[in-house]
Design a protein around this motif. Structure first.
Motif, PDB file in Angstrom:
ATOM      1  N   ARG A  20       0.846  -1.192   0.000  1.00 25.46           N
ATOM      2  CA  ARG A  20       0.000   0.000   0.000  1.00 25.46           C
ATOM      3  C   ARG A  20       0.884   1.245   0.000  1.00 25.46           C
ATOM      4  N   ILE A  21       0.620   2.136  -0.931  1.00 25.90           N
ATOM      5  CA  ILE A  21       1.406   3.366  -1.064  1.00 25.90           C
ATOM      6  C   ILE A  21       0.464   4.552  -0.966  1.00 25.90           C
ATOM      7  N   ARG A  22       0.783   5.490  -0.056  1.00 24.51           N
ATOM      8  CA  ARG A  22       0.006   6.708   0.096  1.00 24.51           C
ATOM      9  C   ARG A  22       0.896   7.890  -0.273  1.00 24.51           C
ATOM     10  N   ILE A  23       0.379   8.779  -1.118  1.00 28.71           N
ATOM     11  CA  ILE A  23       1.160   9.921  -1.596  1.00 28.71           C
ATOM     12  C   ILE A  23       0.477  11.212  -1.151  1.00 28.71           C
ATOM     13  N   LEU A  24       1.190  12.028  -0.376  1.00 29.84           N
ATOM     14  CA  LEU A  24       0.649  13.297   0.119  1.00 29.84           C
ATOM     15  C   LEU A  24       0.852  14.405  -0.910  1.00 29.84           C
ATOM     16  N   LEU A  25      -0.226  15.111  -1.246  1.00 29.71           N
ATOM     17  CA  LEU A  25      -0.199  16.258  -2.148  1.00 29.71           C
ATOM     18  C   LEU A  25      -0.924  17.423  -1.492  1.00 29.71           C
ATOM     19  N   LEU A  26      -0.579  18.628  -1.870  1.00 34.79           N
ATOM     20  CA  LEU A  26      -1.276  19.794  -1.318  1.00 34.79           C
ATOM     21  C   LEU A  26      -2.697  19.883  -1.855  1.00 34.79           C
ATOM     22  N   HIS A  27      -2.851  19.900  -3.182  1.00 34.65           N
ATOM     23  CA  HIS A  27      -4.197  19.982  -3.776  1.00 34.65           C
ATOM     24  C   HIS A  27      -4.205  19.187  -5.076  1.00 34.65           C
ATOM     25  N   ALA A  28      -4.696  17.951  -4.986  1.00 32.93           N
ATOM     26  CA  ALA A  28      -4.631  17.024  -6.114  1.00 32.93           C
ATOM     27  C   ALA A  28      -5.471  17.478  -7.294  1.00 32.93           C
ATOM     28  N   ALA A  63       5.174  10.137  11.347  1.00 33.73           N
ATOM     29  CA  ALA A  63       5.037   8.766  10.844  1.00 33.73           C
ATOM     30  C   ALA A  63       5.462   7.750  11.894  1.00 33.73           C
ATOM     31  N   GLN A  64       4.695   6.677  12.014  1.00 36.74           N
ATOM     32  CA  GLN A  64       5.034   5.615  12.943  1.00 36.74           C
ATOM     33  C   GLN A  64       6.204   4.794  12.414  1.00 36.74           C
ATOM     34  N   PRO A  65       6.918   4.119  13.310  1.00 34.65           N
ATOM     35  CA  PRO A  65       8.139   3.411  12.893  1.00 34.65           C
ATOM     36  C   PRO A  65       7.913   2.329  11.851  1.00 34.65           C
ATOM     37  N   GLY A  66       6.712   1.750  11.798  1.00 30.28           N
ATOM     38  CA  GLY A  66       6.468   0.674  10.841  1.00 30.28           C
ATOM     39  C   GLY A  66       6.228   1.141   9.425  1.00 30.28           C
ATOM     40  N   VAL A  67       6.151   2.463   9.212  1.00 28.19           N
ATOM     41  CA  VAL A  67       5.856   3.017   7.888  1.00 28.19           C
ATOM     42  C   VAL A  67       7.155   3.365   7.169  1.00 28.19           C
ATOM     43  N   ILE A  68       7.280   2.927   5.927  1.00 25.02           N
ATOM     44  CA  ILE A  68       8.423   3.306   5.090  1.00 25.02           C
ATOM     45  C   ILE A  68       8.151   4.701   4.538  1.00 25.02           C
ATOM     46  N   THR A  69       9.014   5.649   4.847  1.00 22.47           N
ATOM     47  CA  THR A  69       8.785   7.048   4.469  1.00 22.47           C
ATOM     48  C   THR A  69       9.742   7.481   3.361  1.00 22.47           C
ATOM     49  N   ILE A  70       9.179   8.139   2.352  1.00 29.29           N
ATOM     50  CA  ILE A  70       9.951   8.637   1.212  1.00 29.29           C
ATOM     51  C   ILE A  70       9.604  10.101   0.999  1.00 29.29           C
ATOM     52  N   GLY A  71      10.612  10.945   0.995  1.00 30.62           N
ATOM     53  CA  GLY A  71      10.417  12.355   0.692  1.00 30.62           C
ATOM     54  C   GLY A  71      10.818  12.637  -0.746  1.00 30.62           C
ATOM     55  N   GLN A  72       9.975  13.344  -1.459  1.00 27.44           N
ATOM     56  CA  GLN A  72      10.284  13.785  -2.816  1.00 27.44           C
ATOM     57  C   GLN A  72      10.530  15.280  -2.795  1.00 27.44           C
ATOM     58  N   LEU A 123       4.586   5.698   2.850  1.00 23.37           N
ATOM     59  CA  LEU A 123       4.053   7.064   2.831  1.00 23.37           C
ATOM     60  C   LEU A 123       5.058   7.951   2.122  1.00 23.37           C
ATOM     61  N   MET A 124       4.591   8.636   1.076  1.00 27.31           N
ATOM     62  CA  MET A 124       5.451   9.508   0.277  1.00 27.31           C
ATOM     63  C   MET A 124       4.917  10.927   0.350  1.00 27.31           C
ATOM     64  N   ALA A 125       5.789  11.892   0.605  1.00 26.02           N
ATOM     65  CA  ALA A 125       5.404  13.307   0.626  1.00 26.02           C
ATOM     66  C   ALA A 125       6.110  14.027  -0.518  1.00 26.02           C
TER      67      ALA A 125
END
Length: 427
Positions: free
Chosen positions: A23-31, A147-156, A132-134
């Protein structure tokens, strides 16, 4: 409070499900807005949806439908739907106060409120696994905190580190180390992060954007049209382009400039066109969701920004076989364009030099066609499958690092030094 928070995270980590990239979640300001970051995120999400459950999580909803087309397999979630009034008194109260989670130096700070802080924090803390990607500095910083420790975090990062305000750079130096990966678009920005961050994320990588799918065919290069595309802000430099076009129009009155986009500078640009007597020679058709069709009807693409991260408009114009003229911006354009091969880099970055470069491409048809043909070849190296494979490799590596199965690839052996040649015999 810090000790309690860290202890809580440690307890959550012990009970968290195993790490996963399903599962991949991508954070955007205004999609549902328009802009290069949104378009590229949609492109990436569509590729990832082939193998993953992908959801775009938009902080804001200010228009009903997305401006850009999106793969139907990608789901959407909106944290603050500003189209629908809510009787919730908590929302009404918190929306009146500025954000405390997002740094004031974030360029979109005015879009965030205490209500978006509340909704964003609740969402991030609800995740205990997955990716979780921001996609912008403010969201990257919030992700590293929450972010909780179990979440793989990626910053773009879509903008260069050097363009960030000093307080933002200080926060970046302190917090970005908590991410699993930081992905930049350019080699120059990757080098800046490597040299600047005292402690680094587990992975620093450069993955450029891919060419998005577009309608229409390759340009025939027979239209006397120059095109520019982008949000109408001072950063994009369209006021400089219009000033340069006064010189171009005097030399070639049969050529036309079209600038597609919308934004706060639109009225000023329209007034500038009238004041310069360029009505009918410079057009502002507004935004377009079908960039490919408009590029097909042009012969030259111009980028007038003095600073850019990785401008998708250059890639799109290359994929349509246009001749490119761009200011020699130190990050994106300088890496994307080989001067005099697949485009012209304007240096020094002055209006007069921009005008002379455009005139040169207009007057030299052989050069125009040569630049366009090479641009097509360059665009093929940014094919969505080629770029997508880099993301597949990154996700696989991050999961292996979490699982303890990652094996660092061996460093390539140094090339053997050339043996000295034997001295010639003396007769």
């Amino acid at each position: 409070m810090v000790r309690l928070y860290r202890g809580y995270n440690r307890r959550k980590a012990r009970n968290a499900p195993p790490p996963s990239t399903d599962r991949i979640r991508i954070l955007l300001l205004h999609a549902n807005g328009m802009g290069g970051t949104i378009r590229t995120v949609f492109n990436l999400a569509g590729y990832l949806a082939e193998q993953h459950d992908v959801e775009i999580v938009s902080i804001l909803k200010e228009t009903e439908e997305p401006f850009f087309p999106i793969d139907p397999r990608v789901r959407f979630r909106f944290l603050d739907d500003r189209l629908k009034p809510s009787p919730d008194p908590l929302r009404a109260m918190l929306s009146k106060f500025p954000s405390k989670l997002i740094p004031p130096e974030e360029t979109a700070y005015h879009r965030f409120t205490l209500w978006t802080d509340y909704k964003l924090a609740r969402f991030i803390r609800s995740l205990d696994t997955g990716v979780l990607m921001a996609t912008r500095p403010g969201l990257n910083l919030a992700m590293t905190q929450l972010a909780q420790p179990g979440v793989i975090t990626i910053g773009q990062e879509h903008v260069a580190l050097r363009t960030q305000a000093e307080p933002m750079q200080k926060l970046i130096k302190w917090r970005y180390r908590r991410m699993d990966a930081l992905v930049t678009l350019t080699k120059a920005d990757l080098r800046d992060y490597r040299n600047t961050l005292p402690k680094k994320p587990k992975k620093l990588a450069r993955i450029p954007n891919a060419v998005p799918p577009m309608t229409g065919e390759v340009s025939k290069l027979d239209a006397k049209v120059v095109v520019a595309v982008g949000r109408m802000t001072r950063l994009k430099g369209f006021h400089r382009l219009i000033t340069a076009w006064e010189t171009v129009a005097a030399a070639h009155p049969d050529w036309k400039l079209r600038i597609f986009g919308a934004g706060p500078q639109e009225e000023n640009l329209a007034a500038q066109i009238v004041e310069a007597g360029l009505e009918g020679k410079v057009e502002l058709p507004g935004p377009t969701s079908d960039v490919g069709a408009e590029l097909e009807k042009a012969s030259i693409f111009v980028l007038s920004s003095r600073h850019e991260g990785f401008p998708m408009t250059i890639l799109e114009a290359m994929a349509k076989g246009l001749a490119i003229v761009s200011f020699n911006s130190p990050h994106g354009p300088k890496e994307m364009i080989t001067d005099e091969v697949d485009g012209l880099l304007v240096k020094p970055r002055t209006n007069a030099n921009l005008a002379s470069s455009i005139i040169r491409v207009i007057e030299d048809e052989q050069l125009r066609r040569s630049l366009a043909a090479a641009a097509l070849e360059t665009a093929r190296t940014y094919d969505v499958d080629a770029i997508g494979q880099k993301w597949d490799d990154l996700l696989a590596e991050l999961l292996a690092r979490r699982n303890g199965t990652y094996v660092r690839p061996p460093r390539p052996a140094p090339e053997p030094a050339d043996e000295p040649s034997a001295p010639a015999e003396v007769p």
